[in-house]
Design a protein around this motif. Structure first.
Motif, short mmCIF file in Angstrom:
data_model
loop_
_atom_site.label_atom_id
_atom_site.label_comp_id
_atom_site.label_asym_id
_atom_site.label_seq_id
_atom_site.Cartn_x
_atom_site.Cartn_y
_atom_site.Cartn_z
N ASN A 42 6.85 54.89 19.58
CA ASN A 42 8.31 54.91 19.53
C ASN A 42 8.75 55.91 18.47
N GLU A 44 12.30 56.78 16.51
CA GLU A 44 13.67 56.32 16.30
C GLU A 44 14.56 57.44 15.77
N CYS A 51 17.05 56.29 19.96
CA CYS A 51 15.67 55.81 19.78
C CYS A 51 14.93 55.87 21.11
N ASN A 52 13.68 56.26 21.04
CA ASN A 52 12.86 56.36 22.25
C ASN A 52 11.66 55.43 22.15
N CYS A 53 11.48 54.63 23.15
CA CYS A 53 10.38 53.67 23.15
C CYS A 53 9.03 54.36 23.41
N CYS A 91 12.75 51.33 29.83
CA CYS A 91 11.34 51.67 30.09
C CYS A 91 10.90 51.17 31.46
#
Ligand code: THU
Length: 130
Positions: A42, A44, A51-53, A91
């Motif tokens: 992840n 952030e 934010c990207n998982c 996701c």
């Protein structure tokens, strides 16, 4: 199938997570049908909505490196601690886009527990263009 190698890859990737706001590192391992594994974590941002998982990081990275969705075999996420978590809705939509309906998604942590889902169980009524 032995998922220990995926688990190790995801655990290593969690160590690279950029998660200063949540302090919640997540690692992901994407296995291709030939056994190759890619890593994601992840990432952030002070602008929280950006934010990207870990799951999306590894999927987007795989595509950007030229891997083909038809070769995506399975995905494993790892979070430190003794609780299991599941992929967020964003996701899940991205997972459905690129993985086969019968592909398996694993959630792991620091205990022996594990959750497994078939991709088609992750998002009932998923949006897809006709
Ligand atoms: N997060 C993941 O990276 N994967 C998940 O499966 C659940 C949540 C991250 C953790 C934190 O960075 C949060 O999502 C920020 O959107």
């Amino acid at each position: 199938q032995a998922i220990e190698p995926m688990y190790e890859q995801a655990r290593q990737a969690a160590g690279r997570a950029y998660a200063p706001y949540s302090q919640f590192p997540v690692g992901a391992a994407l296995k291709l049908k030939d056994g190759t594994m890619l890593q994601g974590c992840n990432v952030e941002n002070a602008s929280f909505g950006l934010c990207n998982c870990a799951e999306r990081t590894v999927i987007f990275s795989a595509i950007a490196q030229g891997k083909l969705a038809c070769d995506f075999d399975s995905l494993l996420i790892y979070m430190p601690g003794d609780s299991l978590y599941s992929p967020c809705g964003a996701c899940r939509q991205v997972i459905v886009e690129f993985f086969a309906a019968d592909a398996l998604i694993y959630a792991t942590c620091d205990t022996e527990q594990m959750k497994v889902w078939r991709v088609d169980a992750l998002l009932p009524g998923v949006f897809k263009l006709p």
